[in-house]
Every structure is written in C-alpha cells, then in structure tokens.
Design a protein around this motif. Sequence first.
Motif, PDB file in Angstrom:
ATOM      1  N   LEU A 145      -7.272  21.475  61.840  1.00 25.61           N
ATOM      2  CA  LEU A 145      -6.933  21.711  63.245  1.00 25.61           C
ATOM      3  C   LEU A 145      -7.304  23.114  63.718  1.00 25.61           C
ATOM      4  N   LYS A 146      -7.947  23.885  62.824  1.00 19.95           N
ATOM      5  CA  LYS A 146      -8.432  25.230  63.169  1.00 19.95           C
ATOM      6  C   LYS A 146      -7.296  26.142  63.654  1.00 19.95           C
ATOM      7  N   LEU A 147      -6.221  26.192  62.859  1.00 18.32           N
ATOM      8  CA  LEU A 147      -5.078  27.039  63.170  1.00 18.32           C
ATOM      9  C   LEU A 147      -5.158  28.329  62.360  1.00 18.32           C
ATOM     10  N   SER A 148      -4.611  29.403  62.900  1.00 22.31           N
ATOM     11  CA  SER A 148      -4.680  30.697  62.220  1.00 22.31           C
ATOM     12  C   SER A 148      -3.606  30.843  61.146  1.00 22.31           C
ATOM     13  N   SER A 149      -2.541  30.028  61.226  1.00 17.30           N
ATOM     14  CA  SER A 149      -1.454  30.130  60.253  1.00 17.30           C
ATOM     15  C   SER A 149      -0.641  28.841  60.244  1.00 17.30           C
ATOM     16  N   VAL A 150       0.309  28.753  59.300  1.00 20.72           N
ATOM     17  CA  VAL A 150       1.229  27.618  59.236  1.00 20.72           C
ATOM     18  C   VAL A 150       2.625  28.116  59.596  1.00 20.72           C
ATOM     19  N   TYR A 151       3.508  27.187  59.941  1.00 23.30           N
ATOM     20  CA  TYR A 151       4.866  27.557  60.338  1.00 23.30           C
ATOM     21  C   TYR A 151       5.776  26.351  60.188  1.00 23.30           C
ATOM     22  N   THR A 152       7.068  26.590  60.256  1.00 18.32           N
ATOM     23  CA  THR A 152       8.054  25.504  60.286  1.00 18.32           C
ATOM     24  C   THR A 152       9.010  25.742  61.454  1.00 18.32           C
TER      25      THR A 152
ATOM     26  N   ALA B 217       1.822   5.250  65.309  1.00 19.51           N
ATOM     27  CA  ALA B 217       2.053   6.689  65.401  1.00 19.51           C
ATOM     28  C   ALA B 217       2.584   7.170  64.057  1.00 19.51           C
ATOM     29  N   VAL B 218       1.904   8.138  63.468  1.00 14.75           N
ATOM     30  CA  VAL B 218       2.328   8.765  62.222  1.00 14.75           C
ATOM     31  C   VAL B 218       2.828  10.169  62.549  1.00 14.75           C
ATOM     32  N   ILE B 219       4.092  10.428  62.254  1.00 15.73           N
ATOM     33  CA  ILE B 219       4.696  11.735  62.502  1.00 15.73           C
ATOM     34  C   ILE B 219       4.895  12.428  61.159  1.00 15.73           C
ATOM     35  N   GLU B 220       4.232  13.552  60.962  1.00 18.20           N
ATOM     36  CA  GLU B 220       4.414  14.343  59.763  1.00 18.20           C
ATOM     37  C   GLU B 220       5.124  15.640  60.151  1.00 18.20           C
ATOM     38  N   LEU B 221       6.313  15.843  59.592  1.00 18.69           N
ATOM     39  CA  LEU B 221       7.098  17.046  59.874  1.00 18.69           C
ATOM     40  C   LEU B 221       7.093  17.948  58.651  1.00 18.69           C
ATOM     41  N   PHE B 222       6.731  19.213  58.860  1.00 21.00           N
ATOM     42  CA  PHE B 222       6.796  20.216  57.799  1.00 21.00           C
ATOM     43  C   PHE B 222       8.015  21.080  58.068  1.00 21.00           C
ATOM     44  N   THR B 223       8.961  21.058  57.122  1.00 24.38           N
ATOM     45  CA  THR B 223      10.280  21.627  57.345  1.00 24.38           C
ATOM     46  C   THR B 223      10.760  22.331  56.090  1.00 24.38           C
ATOM     47  N   SER B 224      11.934  22.963  56.163  1.00 17.44           N
ATOM     48  CA  SER B 224      12.524  23.623  54.999  1.00 17.44           C
ATOM     49  C   SER B 224      14.006  23.853  55.233  1.00 17.44           C
ATOM     50  N   GLU B 225      14.790  23.697  54.168  1.00 22.86           N
ATOM     51  CA  GLU B 225      16.216  24.031  54.248  1.00 22.86           C
ATOM     52  C   GLU B 225      16.446  25.531  54.368  1.00 22.86           C
ATOM     53  N   GLY B 226      15.436  26.337  54.073  1.00 22.56           N
ATOM     54  CA  GLY B 226      15.563  27.780  54.172  1.00 22.56           C
ATOM     55  C   GLY B 226      15.191  28.347  55.523  1.00 22.56           C
ATOM     56  N   CYS B 227      14.887  27.477  56.479  1.00 17.84           N
ATOM     57  CA  CYS B 227      14.431  27.894  57.811  1.00 17.84           C
ATOM     58  C   CYS B 227      15.499  27.545  58.843  1.00 17.84           C
ATOM     59  N   SER B 228      16.020  28.554  59.544  1.00 18.79           N
ATOM     60  CA  SER B 228      17.101  28.304  60.510  1.00 18.79           C
ATOM     61  C   SER B 228      16.643  27.533  61.736  1.00 18.79           C
ATOM     62  N   SER B 229      15.330  27.496  61.989  1.00 11.72           N
ATOM     63  CA  SER B 229      14.802  26.755  63.138  1.00 11.72           C
ATOM     64  C   SER B 229      14.550  25.282  62.823  1.00 11.72           C
ATOM     65  N   CYS B 230      14.689  24.898  61.546  1.00  8.53           N
ATOM     66  CA  CYS B 230      14.309  23.541  61.139  1.00  8.53           C
ATOM     67  C   CYS B 230      15.361  22.460  61.380  1.00  8.53           C
ATOM     68  N   PRO B 231      16.680  22.729  61.262  1.00  9.36           N
ATOM     69  CA  PRO B 231      17.648  21.645  61.459  1.00  9.36           C
ATOM     70  C   PRO B 231      17.496  20.878  62.776  1.00  9.36           C
ATOM     71  N   PRO B 232      17.206  21.524  63.921  1.00 11.37           N
ATOM     72  CA  PRO B 232      17.013  20.723  65.141  1.00 11.37           C
ATOM     73  C   PRO B 232      15.836  19.747  65.034  1.00 11.37           C
TER      74      PRO B 232
END
Length: 267
Positions: A105-112, A38-53
């Motif tokens: 993955l045919k997504l309309s946008s990216v997010y963190t 299993a390969v887990i790739e996480l896209f995150t940022s220190e500037g995103c309040s939803s990312c620490p969890p």
Amino acid sequence: MAPSKKSSIITGMLLIALGSYSFINKPGSKDKLATSFAVIELFTSEGCSSCPPADELISKIEKESRGKDIYILSYHVDYWNRLGWKDQFSSAAFSKRQNNYSIWLKLSSVYTPQAIVNGKSEFVGSEEGTLRTAIKKSLSIQSPARIVLSNIKKLGEKIDFRYQIDGIPDNTSLVLALIQKNAVSKVLRGENAGRQLSHVQIVKNIQTIEIRDKHTGEASISIPAEVRGNVEIIALLQKNNTGEIIGAARSPSGISSKNSGVSQKSK
C-alpha cells in the motif's frame, strides 16, 4: 391432427427449459461463479491504549455479520511487547504481514490499530464510519474467483482439508489462517494495565500456499497448544504483487480445538 397428451407435456417441458436457459444467460446476468465479500484484517495489540475501541468495533461487526460473506481476522502484533506487557496472542509473523501491507500500500510506517479491507484500503481501525463504508463498497464488487473448502477433519493438533479454487489470475497465493473465535484477557501492565479486554476472531496461525497450475489440493494447519474453544479456518486468495484479496472462504463454525472428528463442507 391434434397433438397427443404426451407430446404436449414434452413440448411444455422444452419451453420451460428454454425459458430458464434464456433467463440464466440473458445479457447482464451475473456469472454464477462471481462472488462479493469483505475481508477485514485488524492489526492490534493488548499493549496499545488506542486498540480496545477497535477491538470492540470488530466484535460488533462480527455479531452483525454472522451468516454473511464478511470475514474478520484480528492479528496481534508483537512490537508493542517491549513496553511492559507481552500480548499472549502476538506473533512476529503477524507483524511481518502488516509490514508486507506497508509495502503493497506504499505506506511510510505501520501502526495500531490499523484496519485493511480486501487488501486495498487502510485506515484507523476504530473509525466505524470508514469501516462500514469500506465493507459496503467491497460487497458491491463482484469477483470471479472462488474458494471451496471441503472434507474438513480435525486430527489431533491439526486440521486437514481439501481446497478447490476457480477463476484466479497468475501470481496468486492461498493464505490460510487459523482463527480462535474469542478470548478474554486481564492486562496487568503497560498502557492497558488493570483492564479486562475481550477479543474476537484472533489469528493463531497463518501460512501461505503458492498457487501455480494446480488449483485443487490438500492442506493442513496446526492448532497451537494454547488455543481454547472453537476455531475456524479462513482462506484468502491474495495477489502477490499488490496484496489485493480476490476471494475468501471459511470452514464451518463450531470446530472445537479439543474435540476430534469434524467433517463438513464449507458454505
């Protein structure tokens, strides 16, 4: 005439050998090259309040999965930097990789925070139940592809190594990531202002090798000057047309970004 003691021993050894051969090759037995991972790739940022969890979740998964075929890569994207805090681990290259996944993955946008498992499924990176289900499903699927990393040596500000790949289809690339094992940051501005954030499995460098007819070779990956502590290399086999990851391997743990002279074969 009764058989001699010597001929009886030889006959017994032949029977054992034939029995072992029948067991290994019986219908339904696993291909000895087949692997599950299993390969887990996480896209995150220190500037995103939803990312620490999400960062905390993969830290927990990383501790639980040591010694298992679970590979974690945490990419800090750079598009949050404009909102008041520049993430020291961020890179436009990691944002580009996330955008590639939006195409695959045919997504309309990216997010963190966004988690992607084996290049095939994506979801909010803090959803623990969804992540654990994706890991379990991935570990139940056998892949004929295999990567072996060997002769790993740190020379100055780079790591040299050899790779061998078996069982791969056409139109596949070898993706190499240099991982800083952990770090702690004090965030002064932006959505996480005043927080101390802990990170694990931080991607610091990434490069791609196109795999054509030659499935063995030598490669190197540079260590950025700011990297501290232990590092590792994670190698992924990825289909160019779909983004699916069909193989993974890692270097031994404990390669120091400052010490020289590491040479060891991977698991």
